[in-house]
Write a protein that holds these residues in place. Sequence first.
Motif, short mmCIF file in Angstrom:
data_model
loop_
_atom_site.label_atom_id
_atom_site.label_comp_id
_atom_site.label_asym_id
_atom_site.label_seq_id
_atom_site.Cartn_x
_atom_site.Cartn_y
_atom_site.Cartn_z
N LYS A 136 0.81 -1.22 0.00
CA LYS A 136 0.00 0.00 0.00
C LYS A 136 0.85 1.27 0.00
N THR A 137 2.16 1.13 0.07
CA THR A 137 3.05 2.30 0.03
C THR A 137 4.13 2.07 -1.01
N SER A 141 2.97 1.33 -5.66
CA SER A 141 1.86 0.80 -4.87
C SER A 141 0.52 0.93 -5.59
N SER A 206 2.23 -7.01 1.22
CA SER A 206 2.67 -6.95 -0.17
C SER A 206 2.79 -8.36 -0.73
#
Length: 407
Positions: A136-137, A141, A206
Amino acid sequence: MAKKRIFEGLKIADFTWLGVGPIATKFMAEMGATVIHIESSTRPDICRVSAPYKDWQPGINRSAFFAVYNDSKYGISLNLKMPQAQKVAKRIITEWADVVADAHLPGIMESWGLDYETLKKERPDLIHVATAMQGKTGPYSKMPGHGMVGVSLGGFTHLTGWPDREPTVPFGALTDYLTFPHMVTVLIAALLYRKKTGKGQYIELSQLECSVQYLAPPLMDYMINGRILTRMGNLSPYAAPHTTYRCKGEGEKWCAIAVSTDEEWQSFCRVIGNPEWAGNPKFATLEGRKANEDELNEMVEQWTMNYTPHEVMTRLQEAGVAAGVVESCEELVADPQLNHRGTHVILEHPEIGPHIYQPPPYRFSKTPHELTMPAPCMGQHNEYILKEVLAMSDDEIADLLVAGALE
């Protein structure tokens, strides 16, 4: 008295789709968790619109691909682009759920007001586990993708295939299957933390990082020795013979054989009757067998073609040599070992009919699993969830229907 399942009482609001999240929440459901799968017909799960279909007739409720990953869950359809649907989803979370699971790109849950930072203000004990292809980063992402893309980003495609041909994408969304056990594990860890502290937390996963861990040896070899592992077909730098060999039988019949040590080679030679060629000094060591591998494989196949795959496997395994039948899907369904363990469970789906589902591959002696129901049709449990879980009135539900919030 019936044994309780280990996650009975746990409630999960499941916003995931495709592979990783649905498989993880499916296993939690089979172990007792109550899971509400939240989706929309305006943008259906890719698995819902992917083959194989019942009788090869496409339909949003006819995909075995979706069905096998979503059994034992309740299903509600919510068009989350609409504020009315967002309010319903938020109520499911804040009034009912212990856990939120999502598999959307960064910013999606935030746009619906369903992100962890917003929700924890009302529910500090809430656990939110989020998975994305690359996390998410980070700079990539927001790159969309799924397992077929992930295996290439993760290096698996580069290693799969033959050296004189283009890279081959491994069958299936391999990174999804490698990642979902991590998702289950971290969720259990967060539940233990909440039990001790009363506090929830946000976990982001991830898929790429989970999968790259399985390539640790070739990555270390590159970092330490500068060697880059490349495609080798079915061969191995550490074993010979090491490939699949044609066997006796109708159609394509194969057996995989792997000989890793010189001791195993001697055992292999005894099984095949110590033919004259096997005594050639060029085959006496692993180095020699690797240097003459093409010739070696031809000689091995001349032996395997006289026997069925099961005969080859049984003879070699009894001698301590690794060997396994290359099974087709038809053979997997009939496999006596899998059927003994109850691997294939038949459930009656409303549209597909009798259909094979897979339970967890582990067995708990004290807290058994149970596949409670087939995968839901789109919106199948709308009324139950809205009335029984959220205690909404008929008029409130009618307003949602008229507004299109339940699409």
